[in-house]
Design a protein around this motif. Structure first.
Motif, PDB file in Angstrom:
ATOM      1  N   ASN A  33       0.865  -1.168   0.000  1.00 48.66           N
ATOM      2  CA  ASN A  33       0.000   0.000   0.000  1.00 48.66           C
ATOM      3  C   ASN A  33       0.908   1.226   0.000  1.00 48.66           C
ATOM      4  O   ASN A  33       1.928   1.250   0.698  1.00 48.66           O
ATOM      5  CB  ASN A  33      -0.897   0.036   1.232  1.00 48.66           C
ATOM      6  N   MET A  34       0.525   2.230  -0.769  1.00 52.17           N
ATOM      7  CA  MET A  34       1.338   3.440  -0.865  1.00 52.17           C
ATOM      8  C   MET A  34       0.477   4.659  -0.584  1.00 52.17           C
ATOM      9  O   MET A  34      -0.734   4.642  -0.824  1.00 52.17           O
ATOM     10  CB  MET A  34       1.955   3.570  -2.263  1.00 52.17           C
ATOM     11  N   ALA A  35       1.113   5.698  -0.093  1.00 50.80           N
ATOM     12  CA  ALA A  35       0.351   6.892   0.258  1.00 50.80           C
ATOM     13  C   ALA A  35       1.211   8.138   0.145  1.00 50.80           C
ATOM     14  O   ALA A  35       2.447   8.077   0.187  1.00 50.80           O
ATOM     15  CB  ALA A  35      -0.186   6.780   1.680  1.00 50.80           C
ATOM     16  N   TRP A  36       0.527   9.242   0.017  1.00 51.30           N
ATOM     17  CA  TRP A  36       1.113  10.566   0.145  1.00 51.30           C
ATOM     18  C   TRP A  36       0.490  11.245   1.374  1.00 51.30           C
ATOM     19  O   TRP A  36      -0.737  11.293   1.493  1.00 51.30           O
ATOM     20  CB  TRP A  36       0.855  11.404  -1.091  1.00 51.30           C
ATOM     21  N   PHE A  37       1.358  11.713   2.245  1.00 52.37           N
ATOM     22  CA  PHE A  37       0.960  12.525   3.382  1.00 52.37           C
ATOM     23  C   PHE A  37       1.546  13.925   3.181  1.00 52.37           C
ATOM     24  O   PHE A  37       2.501  14.110   2.429  1.00 52.37           O
ATOM     25  CB  PHE A  37       1.510  11.937   4.684  1.00 52.37           C
ATOM     26  N   ARG A  38       0.976  14.877   3.892  1.00 52.94           N
ATOM     27  CA  ARG A  38       1.586  16.205   3.894  1.00 52.94           C
ATOM     28  C   ARG A  38       1.567  16.758   5.311  1.00 52.94           C
ATOM     29  O   ARG A  38       0.721  16.400   6.122  1.00 52.94           O
ATOM     30  CB  ARG A  38       0.874  17.159   2.942  1.00 52.94           C
ATOM     31  N   GLN A  39       2.507  17.659   5.535  1.00 58.53           N
ATOM     32  CA  GLN A  39       2.603  18.298   6.846  1.00 58.53           C
ATOM     33  C   GLN A  39       2.858  19.778   6.649  1.00 58.53           C
ATOM     34  O   GLN A  39       3.892  20.160   6.085  1.00 58.53           O
ATOM     35  CB  GLN A  39       3.717  17.658   7.675  1.00 58.53           C
ATOM     36  N   ALA A  40       1.908  20.576   7.104  1.00 60.16           N
ATOM     37  CA  ALA A  40       2.054  22.022   7.062  1.00 60.16           C
ATOM     38  C   ALA A  40       2.723  22.489   8.352  1.00 60.16           C
ATOM     39  O   ALA A  40       2.670  21.785   9.371  1.00 60.16           O
ATOM     40  CB  ALA A  40       0.682  22.674   6.901  1.00 60.16           C
ATOM     41  N   PRO A  41       3.355  23.655   8.335  1.00 58.97           N
ATOM     42  CA  PRO A  41       4.020  24.145   9.551  1.00 58.97           C
ATOM     43  C   PRO A  41       3.062  24.203  10.733  1.00 58.97           C
ATOM     44  O   PRO A  41       1.964  24.753  10.630  1.00 58.97           O
ATOM     45  CB  PRO A  41       4.485  25.543   9.134  1.00 58.97           C
ATOM     46  N   GLY A  42       3.482  23.624  11.841  1.00 59.65           N
ATOM     47  CA  GLY A  42       2.686  23.658  13.061  1.00 59.65           C
ATOM     48  C   GLY A  42       1.517  22.699  13.087  1.00 59.65           C
ATOM     49  O   GLY A  42       0.732  22.705  14.035  1.00 59.65           O
ATOM     50  N   LYS A  43       1.400  21.859  12.059  1.00 58.96           N
ATOM     51  CA  LYS A  43       0.285  20.927  11.999  1.00 58.96           C
ATOM     52  C   LYS A  43       0.779  19.490  11.957  1.00 58.96           C
ATOM     53  O   LYS A  43       1.944  19.224  11.658  1.00 58.96           O
ATOM     54  CB  LYS A  43      -0.586  21.220  10.778  1.00 58.96           C
ATOM     55  N   GLU A  44      -0.126  18.580  12.250  1.00 57.06           N
ATOM     56  CA  GLU A  44       0.221  17.169  12.207  1.00 57.06           C
ATOM     57  C   GLU A  44       0.266  16.678  10.756  1.00 57.06           C
ATOM     58  O   GLU A  44      -0.361  17.252   9.868  1.00 57.06           O
ATOM     59  CB  GLU A  44      -0.798  16.350  12.996  1.00 57.06           C
ATOM     60  N   TYR A  94       5.480  17.215   1.479  1.00 62.72           N
ATOM     61  CA  TYR A  94       4.760  16.022   1.040  1.00 62.72           C
ATOM     62  C   TYR A  94       5.670  14.807   1.172  1.00 62.72           C
ATOM     63  O   TYR A  94       6.797  14.809   0.658  1.00 62.72           O
ATOM     64  CB  TYR A  94       4.284  16.186  -0.397  1.00 62.72           C
ATOM     65  N   TYR A  95       5.153  13.797   1.856  1.00 64.15           N
ATOM     66  CA  TYR A  95       5.909  12.579   2.127  1.00 64.15           C
ATOM     67  C   TYR A  95       5.254  11.386   1.437  1.00 64.15           C
ATOM     68  O   TYR A  95       4.029  11.233   1.466  1.00 64.15           O
ATOM     69  CB  TYR A  95       5.959  12.296   3.617  1.00 64.15           C
ATOM     70  N   CYS A  96       6.084  10.546   0.891  1.00 63.51           N
ATOM     71  CA  CYS A  96       5.655   9.272   0.351  1.00 63.51           C
ATOM     72  C   CYS A  96       5.856   8.201   1.419  1.00 63.51           C
ATOM     73  O   CYS A  96       6.836   8.259   2.185  1.00 63.51           O
ATOM     74  CB  CYS A  96       6.503   8.955  -0.880  1.00 63.51           C
ATOM     75  N   ALA A  97       4.932   7.238   1.479  1.00 67.16           N
ATOM     76  CA  ALA A  97       5.020   6.185   2.486  1.00 67.16           C
ATOM     77  C   ALA A  97       4.600   4.855   1.890  1.00 67.16           C
ATOM     78  O   ALA A  97       3.725   4.812   1.010  1.00 67.16           O
ATOM     79  CB  ALA A  97       4.139   6.523   3.683  1.00 67.16           C
ATOM     80  N   GLY A 117       9.722   8.483   2.853  1.00 63.72           N
ATOM     81  CA  GLY A 117      10.729   9.268   2.168  1.00 63.72           C
ATOM     82  C   GLY A 117      11.114  10.486   2.998  1.00 63.72           C
ATOM     83  O   GLY A 117      10.575  10.710   4.083  1.00 63.72           O
ATOM     84  N   GLN A 118      12.018  11.272   2.455  1.00 62.70           N
ATOM     85  CA  GLN A 118      12.520  12.434   3.174  1.00 62.70           C
ATOM     86  C   GLN A 118      11.627  13.652   3.001  1.00 62.70           C
ATOM     87  O   GLN A 118      11.766  14.638   3.732  1.00 62.70           O
ATOM     88  CB  GLN A 118      13.951  12.773   2.713  1.00 62.70           C
ATOM     89  N   GLY A 119      10.708  13.596   2.054  1.00 57.87           N
ATOM     90  CA  GLY A 119       9.767  14.690   1.837  1.00 57.87           C
ATOM     91  C   GLY A 119      10.214  15.651   0.753  1.00 57.87           C
ATOM     92  O   GLY A 119      11.411  15.798   0.479  1.00 57.87           O
ATOM     93  N   THR A 120       9.225  16.284   0.141  1.00 57.23           N
ATOM     94  CA  THR A 120       9.492  17.316  -0.853  1.00 57.23           C
ATOM     95  C   THR A 120       8.568  18.497  -0.577  1.00 57.23           C
ATOM     96  O   THR A 120       7.383  18.314  -0.283  1.00 57.23           O
ATOM     97  CB  THR A 120       9.302  16.781  -2.289  1.00 57.23           C
ATOM     98  N   GLN A 121       9.133  19.697  -0.634  1.00 60.10           N
ATOM     99  CA  GLN A 121       8.378  20.895  -0.277  1.00 60.10           C
ATOM    100  C   GLN A 121       7.508  21.351  -1.448  1.00 60.10           C
ATOM    101  O   GLN A 121       7.991  21.463  -2.589  1.00 60.10           O
ATOM    102  CB  GLN A 121       9.336  22.023   0.106  1.00 60.10           C
TER     103      GLN A 121
END
Length: 126
Positions: A33-44, A94-97, A117-121
């Motif tokens: 299973n693959m996913a994209w997550f994102r994290q904004a400043p100050g948010k989960e 944005y992180y790949c998992a 992954g290490q994330g991409t802005q």
């Protein structure tokens, strides 16, 4: 050794499009299973989109549905996130998992995934 490497982020204006790529190695993508997550400043960190090893997809609510599309190319060991009509609120890292689809796992939680992954802005200006 499993590696996930994101690419394709950048600074764009509202309304523009971006395609993120996640290159994988050290795993059999068709079994994950693959996913994209994102994290904004100050948010989960939050789920953006996920795709099961079967190919079925899920998106996080109405905020991205209809604008974002997740896809996978098992032959190229790559997962994509096509993002259209970008908005300033899409800004974040944005992180790949990847996650092996064991019994009881969902798609929506960071704990459902084994490797990151290490994330991409992605920055969207108004």
């Amino acid at each position: 050794q499993v590696q996930l490497v994101e690419s394709g982020g950048g600074l764009v204006q509202a309304g523009d499009s971006l395609r993120l790529s996640c290159g994988t190695s050290g795993l059999t993508l068709s079994y994950q299973n693959m996913a994209w997550f994102r994290q904004a400043p100050g948010k989960e960190r939050e789920l953006v989109a996920a795709i099961r090893y079967t190919g079925s997809t899920t998106y996080n609510g109405d905020s991205v549905k209809g604008r974002f599309t997740i896809s996978r190319d098992n032959a190229k060991n790559t997962v994509y996130l096509q993002m259209n009509s970008l908005k300033p609120e899409d800004t974040g890292v944005y992180y790949c998992a990847s996650g092996f689809p064991t019994y009881g796992r969902s798609l929506s939680r960071p704990s459902d995934y084994d490797h990151w992954g290490q994330g991409t802005q992605v920055t969207v200006s108004s």
